[in-house]
Scaffold this active site. Structure first.
Site, PDB file in Angstrom:
ATOM      1  N   GLY A 181       0.802  -1.218   0.000  1.00  8.54           N
ATOM      2  CA  GLY A 181       0.000   0.000   0.000  1.00  8.54           C
ATOM      3  C   GLY A 181       0.833   1.266   0.000  1.00  8.54           C
ATOM      4  CB  SER A 182       2.865   2.898  -1.406  1.00 12.95           C
ATOM      5  OG  SER A 182       2.803   1.910  -2.412  1.00 12.95           O
ATOM      6  NE  ARG A 183       1.183  10.771  -2.877  1.00 12.55           N
ATOM      7  CZ  ARG A 183       1.309  11.772  -2.014  1.00 12.55           C
ATOM      8  NH1 ARG A 183       0.425  11.929  -1.041  1.00 12.55           N
ATOM      9  NH2 ARG A 183       2.319  12.623  -2.120  1.00 12.55           N
TER      10      ARG A 183
END
Length: 213
Positions: A181-183
């Site tokens: 999970g990240s950007r």
């Protein structure tokens, strides 16, 4: 570049092996409920590190998405490393998205940077300045520069980025990943013709974010 022609990212194999081993141990000792739980965990890890093939659009001026996810920010912003105004597109990756990151445009890596930091929820803009991140400055053959930044999130604690300064990258090829999970932030020239809007779903290596001048 790593992870070509493999169904699961190599970075995920130790996690898969560990979860599978724990599952096997509980199966052997007869703890069926616990074993079932770890079998589910193993399957989820395999799902998380999946590495599908993608078909990149032919237009060489097209900037493709570096990540699977959803556009959570789109607009002008000051790019901190180059210290100039650019068009910023932020893509949020949930734990259910493919986490292999792909090169947005064919270019050479002319600079890179790493900033240690916090692990705030990446949907907050403060993560741009406070979270751990790894960025690449890319320059195309005709001199256009853009920046792509992997931003670690609330759960993600490990950024993987393969290229080094001087590496020539092909649009759509795999260049790294972020675990759990990240950007991804992409900074484009202000005159880029945008092809996405807020809330759009993106597919790494396939979705066109914009077309350069």
């Amino acid at each position: 570049m790593r992870n070509n022609n493999v169904p699961i990212a190599v970075e995920g194999l130790p996690f898969v092996a560990g979860a599978a081993l724990i599952s096997a141990i509980f199966i052997i000792i007869g703890w069926k409920v616990v074993a079932a739980f770890f079998i589910v965990v193993t399957l989820f890890i395999i799902f998380f590190f999946r590495n599908p093939k993608r078909v990149t659009p032919a237009n060489e001026k097209a900037v493709v998405s570096p990540a699977d996810g959803v556009v959570i920010y789109l607009g002008p912003a000051r790019e901190p490393h180059l210290d100039q105004d650019m068009m910023k597109i932020s893509i949020f990756m949930s734990v259910f998205n493919v986490h292999i990151n792909r090169v947005p445009i064919s270019a050479r890596v002319v600079d890179q940077f790493y900033r240690p930091g916090k692990f705030l929820d990446v949907r907050h803009e403060s993560a741009t300045f406070e979270n751990e991140q790894k960025g690449l400055v890319l320059e195309t053959a005709n001199g256009i520069r853009l920046v792509v930044v992997q931003v670690a999130g609330l759960i993600a604690r490990r950024i993987v980025c393969y290229p080094t300064i001087g590496t020539m990258l092909r649009r759509g090829e795999r260049y790294g990943l972020i675990r759990f999970g990240s950007r991804l932030d992409v900074y484009l020239p202000l005159d880029t013709e945008l092809q996405v809007k807020m809330g759009d779903q993106t597919v790494a290596g396939e979705t066109i974010l914009g077309v350069t001048a």
